[in-house]
Design a protein around this motif. Structure first.
Motif, PDB file in Angstrom:
ATOM      1  N   GLY A   1      13.750   1.924   8.237  1.00  0.00           N
ATOM      2  CA  GLY A   1      12.215   1.707   7.967  1.00  0.00           C
ATOM      3  C   GLY A   1      11.345   2.829   7.635  1.00  0.00           C
ATOM      4  O   GLY A   1      10.226   2.789   7.091  1.00  0.00           O
ATOM      5  N   ILE A   2      11.857   4.083   8.142  1.00  0.00           N
ATOM      6  CA  ILE A   2      11.061   5.237   7.637  1.00  0.00           C
ATOM      7  C   ILE A   2      11.003   5.729   6.283  1.00  0.00           C
ATOM      8  O   ILE A   2      11.995   5.656   5.530  1.00  0.00           O
ATOM      9  N   THR A   3       9.832   6.107   5.972  1.00  0.00           N
ATOM     10  CA  THR A   3       9.557   6.485   4.499  1.00  0.00           C
ATOM     11  C   THR A   3      10.335   7.650   4.186  1.00  0.00           C
ATOM     12  O   THR A   3      10.290   8.695   5.103  1.00  0.00           O
ATOM     13  N   MET A   4      11.251   7.714   3.173  1.00  0.00           N
ATOM     14  CA  MET A   4      12.214   8.867   3.197  1.00  0.00           C
ATOM     15  C   MET A   4      12.091   9.444   1.400  1.00  0.00           C
ATOM     16  O   MET A   4      11.936   8.687   0.729  1.00  0.00           O
TER      17      MET A   4
ATOM     18  N   ARG B   1       5.253   2.418   1.689  1.00  0.00           N
ATOM     19  CA  ARG B   1       5.547   2.614   3.037  1.00  0.00           C
ATOM     20  C   ARG B   1       6.920   2.153   3.140  1.00  0.00           C
ATOM     21  O   ARG B   1       7.310   1.025   2.879  1.00  0.00           O
ATOM     22  N   GLY B   2       8.026   2.775   3.966  1.00  0.00           N
ATOM     23  CA  GLY B   2       9.339   2.376   4.009  1.00  0.00           C
ATOM     24  C   GLY B   2      10.188   2.642   2.781  1.00  0.00           C
ATOM     25  O   GLY B   2      11.506   2.226   2.903  1.00  0.00           O
ATOM     26  N   GLU B   3       9.631   3.116   1.819  1.00  0.00           N
ATOM     27  CA  GLU B   3      10.340   3.323   0.791  1.00  0.00           C
ATOM     28  C   GLU B   3      11.333   4.480   0.812  1.00  0.00           C
ATOM     29  O   GLU B   3      11.067   5.470   1.444  1.00  0.00           O
ATOM     30  N   ARG B   4      12.551   4.392   0.161  1.00  0.00           N
ATOM     31  CA  ARG B   4      13.524   5.573  -0.151  1.00  0.00           C
ATOM     32  C   ARG B   4      13.554   6.109  -1.394  1.00  0.00           C
ATOM     33  O   ARG B   4      13.994   5.251  -2.269  1.00  0.00           O
TER      34      ARG B   4
ATOM     35  N   ALA C   1       1.031  -1.217  -0.068  1.00  0.00           N
ATOM     36  CA  ALA C   1      -0.183  -0.070   0.061  1.00  0.00           C
ATOM     37  C   ALA C   1       0.899   1.255  -0.232  1.00  0.00           C
ATOM     38  O   ALA C   1       2.034   1.309   0.591  1.00  0.00           O
ATOM     39  N   SER C   2       0.487   2.342  -0.516  1.00  0.00           N
ATOM     40  CA  SER C   2       1.206   3.330  -0.845  1.00  0.00           C
ATOM     41  C   SER C   2       1.105   4.238   0.524  1.00  0.00           C
ATOM     42  O   SER C   2       0.037   4.414   0.923  1.00  0.00           O
ATOM     43  N   ILE C   3       2.148   5.116   1.006  1.00  0.00           N
ATOM     44  CA  ILE C   3       1.816   6.001   2.124  1.00  0.00           C
ATOM     45  C   ILE C   3       1.729   7.522   1.368  1.00  0.00           C
ATOM     46  O   ILE C   3       1.225   8.434   1.873  1.00  0.00           O
ATOM     47  N   ILE C   4       2.048   7.782   0.158  1.00  0.00           N
ATOM     48  CA  ILE C   4       2.053   8.949  -0.636  1.00  0.00           C
ATOM     49  C   ILE C   4       1.458   8.840  -2.146  1.00  0.00           C
ATOM     50  O   ILE C   4       2.153   7.654  -2.704  1.00  0.00           O
ATOM     51  N   ARG C   5       0.505   9.423  -2.419  1.00  0.00           N
ATOM     52  CA  ARG C   5       0.046   9.258  -3.875  1.00  0.00           C
ATOM     53  C   ARG C   5      -0.497  10.466  -4.250  1.00  0.00           C
ATOM     54  O   ARG C   5      -1.159  11.133  -3.964  1.00  0.00           O
ATOM     55  N   PHE C   6       0.292  10.918  -5.443  1.00  0.00           N
ATOM     56  CA  PHE C   6       0.230  12.156  -6.265  1.00  0.00           C
ATOM     57  C   PHE C   6      -0.889  11.788  -7.523  1.00  0.00           C
ATOM     58  O   PHE C   6      -0.555  10.715  -8.161  1.00  0.00           O
ATOM     59  N   GLU C   7      -2.151  12.354  -7.217  1.00  0.00           N
ATOM     60  CA  GLU C   7      -2.938  11.922  -8.563  1.00  0.00           C
ATOM     61  C   GLU C   7      -2.987  13.173  -9.504  1.00  0.00           C
ATOM     62  O   GLU C   7      -3.676  14.125  -9.073  1.00  0.00           O
ATOM     63  N   ARG C   8      -2.533  13.170 -10.442  1.00  0.00           N
ATOM     64  CA  ARG C   8      -2.485  14.282 -11.654  1.00  0.00           C
ATOM     65  C   ARG C   8      -2.440  15.682 -10.925  1.00  0.00           C
ATOM     66  O   ARG C   8      -2.966  16.644 -11.113  1.00  0.00           O
ATOM     67  N   VAL C   9      -1.460  15.783 -10.054  1.00  0.00           N
ATOM     68  CA  VAL C   9      -1.157  16.961  -9.295  1.00  0.00           C
ATOM     69  C   VAL C   9      -0.489  18.138 -10.437  1.00  0.00           C
ATOM     70  O   VAL C   9       0.504  17.966 -10.768  1.00  0.00           O
TER      71      VAL C   9
END
Ligand code: ADP
Ligand code: ADP
Length: 238
Positions: free
Chosen positions: A197-200, A29-32, A1-9
């Motif tokens: 493990g923090i999303t960066m 989540r947790g992605e760098r 699941a994504s923690i940040i999602r831009f939708e056609r911003v």
């Protein structure tokens, strides 16, 4: 699941300057993620949207379950409640450390937790010391920012960002204002955090850091995401 999602911003500065064009981006989540690209391509604008520091005019942005909409929509960037929720989930580190010069290191770190999160002084100080230890600078807690080197100040700024226990950490060219000999100590701290493990999401020109730490590199040009790849693929291109 994504923690940040831009939708056609889409974002414009004023009427004419199209700073973000149809941004579609999902971060797990947790992605760098490292964001790179030429000066003026919109990198800083992009990550400032994640912290609700920049309003945008079209599209939608979801940050850890909180939706930020375009200016003027029902749930827009001026929606105080959404903005506060987002700011509590996102820590940010700037190029210029943005520490208060008249406050000690410890007081710089306890300000937010005491006045935003309502912690007691004792609780806030205990937590601040824990975060200062995490960036290996607890012994400087009672100094003032200008008594520290640039690298130390930036580590204090990172500790401050960690104090509100954010789900996401944003870095906007955190080493660009540093003397060369201080860059590595900041990159080392960022690399340690990346392993925890923090999303960066980092805007940086430090390509060795990108290569060794990023799960994904996003390349921007003229307000658009023009390329996304894992570092291995990115750096093996001719
Ligand atoms: P980058 O981080 O890639 O250098 P920025 O996101 O800072 O790019 O800026 C993208 C473009 O938007 C640049 O051309 C910059 O001059 C312009 N810009 C940034 N902030 C503002 C602002 N507050 N008002 C008008 N234009 C801006
Ligand atoms: P960076 O590229 O590191 O983001 P800039 O030098 O582009 O930094 O911008 C520094 C500050 O000036 C930012 O707060 C940005 O929003 C603002 N800014 C940049 N370009 C413009 C512009 N054309 N008009 C007004 N403000 C701007």
């Amino acid at each position: 699941a994504s923690i940040i999602r831009f939708e056609r911003v889409n974002k414009w500065y004023g009427r004419d300057f199209h700073a973000l064009r149809d941004i579609e981006l999902e971060i797990g989540r947790g992605e760098r993620v490292v964001v790179c690209g030429p000066s003026g391509s919109g990198k800083s604008t992009l990550i400032r949207c994640i912290n609700a520091l920049e309003p945008f005019q079209q599209g939608r942005l979801i940050v850890d379950g909180v939706a930020l909409g375009a200016e003027g929509s029902a749930k827009d960037n001026a929606d105080e409640r959404a903005v506060q929720q987002v700011r509590r989930r996102v820590g940010m580190v700037f190029q210029q450390f943005n520490l208060f010069p008249h406050l000690s290191v410890l007081d710089n770190l306890t300000l937010g937790p005491r006045h935003v999160a309502g912690l007691s002084r004792r609780e806030a100080e205990a937590q601040a010391l824990t975060q200062l230890e995490r960036v290996h600078i607890a012994e400087q807690a009672h100094k003032f920012p200008l008594q520290l080197s640039g690298g130390q100040q930036q580590r204090v700024a990172i500790a401050r960002a960690l104090c509100l226990a954010p789900q996401i950490l944003l870095f906007d060219e955190p080493t660009s204002a540093l003397d060369p000999e201080m860059v590595q100590e900041v990159l080392d701290v960022m690399t340690e955090l990346a392993s925890q493990g923090i999303t960066m999401v980092c805007v940086t020109h430090e390509m060795d850091f990108a290569r060794s730490v990023a799960d994904r590199i996003v390349f921007m040009d003229q307000g658009q995401i023009v390329e996304e790849a894992a570092p291995a693929a990115f750096f093996s291109q001719p």
